[in-house]
Write a protein that holds these residues in place. Structure first.
Motif, mmCIF file in Angstrom:
data_model
loop_
_atom_site.group_PDB
_atom_site.id
_atom_site.type_symbol
_atom_site.label_atom_id
_atom_site.label_comp_id
_atom_site.label_asym_id
_atom_site.label_seq_id
_atom_site.Cartn_x
_atom_site.Cartn_y
_atom_site.Cartn_z
ATOM 1 N N VAL A 44 18.588 12.460 13.159
ATOM 2 C CA VAL A 44 18.612 11.054 12.756
ATOM 3 C C VAL A 44 17.417 10.864 11.836
ATOM 4 C CG1 VAL A 44 18.273 8.685 13.527
ATOM 5 C CG2 VAL A 44 19.768 10.201 14.810
ATOM 6 N N ASP A 45 17.686 10.510 10.579
ATOM 7 C CA ASP A 45 16.591 10.422 9.621
ATOM 8 C C ASP A 45 16.964 9.458 8.496
ATOM 9 O OD1 ASP A 45 14.081 10.934 8.769
ATOM 10 O OD2 ASP A 45 14.497 12.898 7.904
ATOM 11 N N ILE A 46 15.951 9.083 7.690
ATOM 12 C CA ILE A 46 16.263 8.230 6.552
ATOM 13 C C ILE A 46 16.720 9.090 5.376
ATOM 14 C CG2 ILE A 46 14.936 6.157 7.016
ATOM 15 C CD1 ILE A 46 12.602 7.372 5.570
ATOM 16 N N VAL A 47 17.717 8.596 4.663
ATOM 17 C CA VAL A 47 18.284 9.312 3.524
ATOM 18 C C VAL A 47 18.242 8.385 2.325
ATOM 19 C CG1 VAL A 47 20.355 10.374 2.589
ATOM 20 C CG2 VAL A 47 19.805 10.640 5.011
ATOM 21 N N GLU A 48 17.677 8.882 1.220
ATOM 22 C CA GLU A 48 17.630 8.037 0.031
ATOM 23 C C GLU A 48 18.761 8.437 -0.918
ATOM 24 O OE1 GLU A 48 13.743 7.773 -1.661
ATOM 25 O OE2 GLU A 48 14.408 6.394 -3.216
#
Lengths: 375, 209
Positions: free
Chosen positions: B153-157
């Protein structure tokens, strides 16, 4: 005598002055045990600021808790009814989770409660006590007041359901107008109401001005009553001369199941969080099966430790060194003479480490001789 | 003097440009040095350069009056601050990603590697899914490749890191952007200054749109 109290810590001084204040207005000190049965908190966990409670099993097998809250214990034991009134104050330690260290901490807390017959006079008196308490704690303070019934009335008018309001309230509390708008749109609330609800986040400031703005937003009886109550309170407080540091902020809302009506928080310029918080909690009184209503506040004395203080230059004004040939009664008298002059003195055989002293004296052959300071 | 906590890095640079454009400039910030505090007494501002994940902590504890921080960090740490504005900068999404050939076996506990422990927990709790959390501090994408976890679970740009590491996005569940936050005490005692800043910022943002 003045110098003596200067030696006390800010929290200690505050405790003394606040006690004086509450006693002179006829509040009775309430002292309670350190433990309470856990079931009391399990049944009312949303009333607490954190659900984590420090528990242990008592010798008879009952699950007990170290008090995380005082109000519930007072409520449990109150005999106040709709006609009679109890006025109490307390100084207690409570045990709560520290969000920073994820450990339990002991927090010292002082508070005041009025139970039973809570009419407009009682509310005004408690608000006055809160404002007075704040002025004792610091010169620059703001006491923010709101009436939750105003917000509840508006949410009723916009027909926001209870479940939806549970998601909305934290956004109002955080003054997060942007997300509040998105959320309300997703609940398909009417556009004009969205605007009004979002306006709550910026409905704050000087009491009289803000109240006028709020008056213009009134949609139903509940909101009108809420505004009227605030303006009546304002009139009473104004005549008592405590309005300069009062502000309104309608974004201040608590859990509606327990709290209602007037809520307030006190801020000091030097501290990051509020040091005083309180309000009416009629819902909680009913849940506990008691008659009447309740209002009160707590002062978080532990927060005062964060106040910037000028540290004293010295621990003692005089350090007296003696050797084993000294005549003890003469030595004692010599030391006493400093204390009588209002100075702090420490008597030692050798210079203690980390002691900051102003002057050093050697006690030799029955006389004190000022010595050179060793650094 | 208003203390502004800026996140170090690209987002901080963007935000500084924005603030400088509306009259809160502090040219010393362009000097090449290792200083962390920059002051401009003329504009009455002081910038503090801090780690992005620490911005909210500085603001909550009153070391800074206002700050700019990603929504991801606000949701993860839930600081007690006012969230006054969505700056629309640093936009990305909170995602669940896994190896490109991953098929979820719902009969097993899902192993989730992430920096955002609380976000991951509440996301899967809302779906009633039993998970094991593996807390990592960086290079999260490595975890599924080495079998350390099933998903991340992570931020994706842009999604480039995900693709280049042979991963795929399984689920997007939270849009993220930079927010303007204020300490509650500062907001009351320096209300005029902060309100002015918010008004100017939102006017500048509207113009940009």
């Amino acid at each position: 005598m003045k110098e003596k109290t200067d030696m006390l810590k800010l929290a200690e001084k505050a405790t003394l002055s606040l006690r004086g204040l509450y006693e002179s207005w006829g509040y009775k000190k309430y002292r309670m045990g350190r433990f309470e049965e856990y079931s009391l908190y399990a049944a009312n966990n949303r009333f607490l600021s954190s659900e984590k409670v420090l528990t242990f099993t008592d010798l008879d097998g009952r699950l007990m808790a170290l008090k995380p809250d005082v109000t519930l214990s007072i409520l449990k034991n109150t005999k106040a009814t709709e006609k009679s009134r109890e006025k109490l104050y307390y100084i207690e330690s409570v045990f709560r989770e520290s969000k920073e260290s994820h450990t339990y901490r002991e927090i010292s807390q002082m508070g005041l409660e009025v139970l039973g017959n809570v009419d407009l006079y009682a509310i005004a008196e408690v608000l006055r006590m809160a404002a007075k308490s704040m002025s004792i704690l610091g010169k620059h303070y703001i006491l923010e007041i709101s009436n939750m019934d105003f917000v509840m009335g508006l949410l009723d008018a916009a027909s926001v359901s209870e479940e939806e309001s549970r998601e909305i309230l934290p956004l109002i509390r955080g003054k997060n107008a942007v997300e509040l708008k998105r959320k309300l749109q997703s609940f398909s609330v009417e556009e004009s109401f969205i605007q009004d609800i979002c306006r709550l986040t910026s409905l704050y400031g000087r009491f009289s001005d803000t109240l006028k703005k709020a008056e213009a937003m009134v949609k139903n009886k509940k909101m009108a009553q809420a505004v009227r109550m605030l303006s009546e309170l304002y009139a009473v407080l104004k005549s008592a001369g405590t309005v300069r540091n009062l502000q309104l902020d309608f974004s201040m809302v608590n859990d509606m199941e327990y709290y209602n009506g007037i809520v307030f928080q006190g801020y000091l310029e030097e501290l990051p969080r509020h040091v005083l918080a309180g309000g009416q909690y009629d819902g909680m009184v009913k849940r506990m099966g008691k008659e009447g209503a309740g209002i009160g506040f707590a002062v978080y004395l532990s927060e005062l430790e964060r106040m910037p203080v000028k540290t004293a230059e010295y621990d003692v004004e005089a350090l007296i060194l003696y050797n084993d040939t000294a005549d003890l009664s003469q030595l004692f008298q010599a030391a006493q003479s400093f204390v009588q002059k209002g100075m702090r003195v420490r008597v030692e055989e050798t210079i203690p480490e980390e002691l900051r002293y102003e002057k050093i004296y050697r006690f030799e052959n029955g006389v004190l001789q000022e010595g050179k300071k060793e650094c | 003097m208003l203390n502004i906590a800026l996140p170090k890095g690209r987002l901080g640079d963007q935000v500084y440009e924005l603030l400088a454009g509306i009259g809160y400039d502090c040219s010393a910030i362009y000097e090449q040095n290792r200083k962390l505090v920059f002051e401009n007494p003329e504009n009455n501002v002081r910038y503090l350069l801090v780690k992005p994940s620490d911005v909210a902590i500085y603001v909550e504890h009153h070391a800074a009056d206002v700050g700019i921080v990603g929504k991801d960090i606000l949701v993860e740490s839930k600081p007690d601050v006012y969230e006054l504005l969505d700056l629309g900068l640093g936009k990305c999404r909170m995602c669940v990603a896994a190896k490109s050939d991953f098929i979820e076996d719902k009969d097993r506990t899902l192993r989730v590697a992430t920096k955002f422990v609380n976000i991951a927990k509440s996301h899967y709790a809302s779906k009633n899914r039993d998970i094991d959390i593996i807390k990592l501090n960086g290079s999260i994408e490595l975890a599924p490749l080495l079998g350390l976890s099933d998903v991340i679970v992570d931020i994706v740009e842009s999604g480039n890191t995900i693709r280049e590491n042979n991963l795929k996005i399984v689920e997007e569940f939270m849009p993220i952007s930079a927010r303007f936050i204020a300490n509650k005490t500062s907001f009351k005692f320096q209300n005029k200054t902060i309100r002015e800043m918010v008004e100017k910022l939102s006017a500048a943002l509207e113009q940009k749109d």
